[in-house]
Write a protein that holds these residues in place. Structure first.
Motif, short mmCIF file in Angstrom:
data_model
loop_
_atom_site.label_atom_id
_atom_site.label_comp_id
_atom_site.label_asym_id
_atom_site.label_seq_id
_atom_site.Cartn_x
_atom_site.Cartn_y
_atom_site.Cartn_z
N TYR A 130 -2.06 3.58 4.99
CA TYR A 130 -3.33 3.25 4.32
C TYR A 130 -3.48 1.74 4.27
O TYR A 130 -2.50 1.00 4.21
CB TYR A 130 -3.33 3.75 2.87
CG TYR A 130 -3.16 5.23 2.66
CD1 TYR A 130 -4.24 6.09 2.70
CD2 TYR A 130 -1.89 5.76 2.39
CE1 TYR A 130 -4.08 7.46 2.49
CE2 TYR A 130 -1.72 7.11 2.18
CZ TYR A 130 -2.82 7.96 2.22
OH TYR A 130 -2.66 9.30 2.01
N ARG B 293 -11.03 3.09 1.88
CA ARG B 293 -9.85 2.54 2.54
C ARG B 293 -9.66 3.20 3.90
O ARG B 293 -10.15 4.30 4.16
CB ARG B 293 -8.60 2.74 1.68
CG ARG B 293 -8.20 4.20 1.44
CD ARG B 293 -7.02 4.31 0.49
NE ARG B 293 -6.61 5.69 0.27
CZ ARG B 293 -5.63 6.07 -0.55
NH1 ARG B 293 -4.97 5.15 -1.26
NH2 ARG B 293 -5.31 7.34 -0.69
N TYR C 24 -10.45 -2.18 -3.27
CA TYR C 24 -11.06 -1.47 -2.15
C TYR C 24 -12.59 -1.49 -2.19
O TYR C 24 -13.24 -0.89 -1.35
CB TYR C 24 -10.57 -0.02 -2.10
CG TYR C 24 -9.13 0.13 -1.65
CD1 TYR C 24 -8.74 -0.16 -0.34
CD2 TYR C 24 -8.15 0.57 -2.53
CE1 TYR C 24 -7.43 0.00 0.07
CE2 TYR C 24 -6.84 0.73 -2.13
CZ TYR C 24 -6.47 0.44 -0.83
OH TYR C 24 -5.18 0.58 -0.42
N ARG D 135 -6.78 -1.75 3.75
CA ARG D 135 -8.18 -2.15 3.59
C ARG D 135 -8.95 -1.98 4.89
O ARG D 135 -10.11 -1.58 4.89
CB ARG D 135 -8.26 -3.60 3.12
CG ARG D 135 -7.69 -3.86 1.74
CD ARG D 135 -7.52 -5.34 1.49
NE ARG D 135 -6.60 -5.93 2.47
CZ ARG D 135 -6.34 -7.22 2.57
NH1 ARG D 135 -6.95 -8.07 1.77
NH2 ARG D 135 -5.47 -7.66 3.47
N TYR E 145 0.81 -1.22 0.00
CA TYR E 145 0.00 0.00 0.00
C TYR E 145 0.85 1.27 0.00
O TYR E 145 0.31 2.37 0.10
CB TYR E 145 -0.94 0.00 1.21
CG TYR E 145 -1.81 -1.22 1.28
CD1 TYR E 145 -2.88 -1.39 0.40
CD2 TYR E 145 -1.55 -2.24 2.20
CE1 TYR E 145 -3.67 -2.53 0.44
CE2 TYR E 145 -2.34 -3.39 2.24
CZ TYR E 145 -3.39 -3.52 1.36
OH TYR E 145 -4.17 -4.65 1.40
#
Length: 274
Positions: free
Chosen positions: A231, A186, A102, A233, A53
């Motif tokens: 960042y 997210r 996402y 999920r 990410y």
């Protein structure tokens, strides 16, 4: 605004314990890292990598006994976050490849079980930015913020049922409700200036009109002066510390302080003739 933010973490390890840390923010949209300091006691070997990410992660093995981490950074932050009422929905077929995942359910965000609630909350709302904003507002008005009412296993479905939680729970619910409407969402973790009580913080971003927008269901109005650290999920992707063995967090201190601007240098006054 320039902010000085950081945290002190004090651990007790029962034996050598591998750790993955996620404490260093990166320069990017809305923030510029001016300086930072990272202290680990006792000194150990540390390696760093970037996860899928784009988050900066540090790997190390904490020795048996007391172990402490001190991190602080000075960051130039944006005083406001972008808002875009009426911005259009981005169809799934037009989503970038790296955004598409996402839209899917994840460990703490069971979006496939919350479609009915998402539809109720956004009834009559135009598809696009106004939908996650309606979700943010509904969570803020209908979910009670209270420490000690959730734990590491609490999911978005739990929060929707019990209507209570903390920023992590508010964020998981917001993400899930957005994904239930096929809006990519997210989790974001980091620091927020003047958060009360002060702690590490979580909020969510939703992808509409071809870009990410910030939504914080714990706040009544949009607020800037945020420092993003990671960042993912959901919380499984953005833990500040992940330990692989018996280790206890004994204390944690978090701070976010505004820095006074440096005084501008001025030319000394020149004497004038009579």
């Amino acid at each position: 605004m320039q902010l000085n933010a950081g945290c002190d973490l004090q651990f007790q390890a029962e034996g050598p314990t591998p750790l993955v840390l996620m404490l260093r923010p990166r320069s990017g949209a809305g923030q510029w890292i001016i300086r930072e300091e990272y202290q680990i006691t006792p000194t150990v070997n540390v390696t760093e990598f970037t996860d899928m990410y784009g988050n900066l992660c540090q790997r190390l093995v904490a020795p048996e006994g007391p172990f402490s981490i001190h991190f602080t950074a000075t960051v130039q932050t944006a005083d406001a976050i972008d808002v875009a009422p009426g911005a259009p929905y981005t169809p799934v077929e037009d989503l970038p490849d790296d955004v598409l995942h996402y839209t899917l359910p994840s460990r703490y965000c069971q979006s496939d079980q919350l479609s009915e609630l998402a539809t109720q909350i956004t009834d009559g709302v135009e598809p696009g930015y106004d939908q996650p904003e309606a979700i943010r507002r509904w969570i803020n008005e209908n979910i009670r913020y209270e420490y000690g009412t959730s734990d590491a296993s609490t999911s978005a479905v739990d929060t929707a049922q019990h209507r209570v939680g903390v920023c992590r729970d508010f964020t998981h619910l917001g993400i899930s409700l957005c994904r239930a409407l096929n809006i990519p969402a997210r989790m974001v973790v980091g620091y927020l200036y003047q958060l009360d009580p002060m702690d590490l913080h979580a909020w969510f971003e939703a992808y509409v009109d071809g870009r990410w927008f910030t939504f914080d269901a714990t706040q009544r109005e949009p607020r800037g002066n945020r420092i993003t650290v990671a960042y993912g999920r959901d919380a499984a992707d953005v833990a500040f510390t992940t330990q692989f063995g018996p280790m206890t967090l004994e204390s944690m201190r978090v701070w976010v302080d505004a820095l006074e601007p440096e005084p501008e240098e001025t030319e000394p006054a020149q004497p004038t003739g009579a």
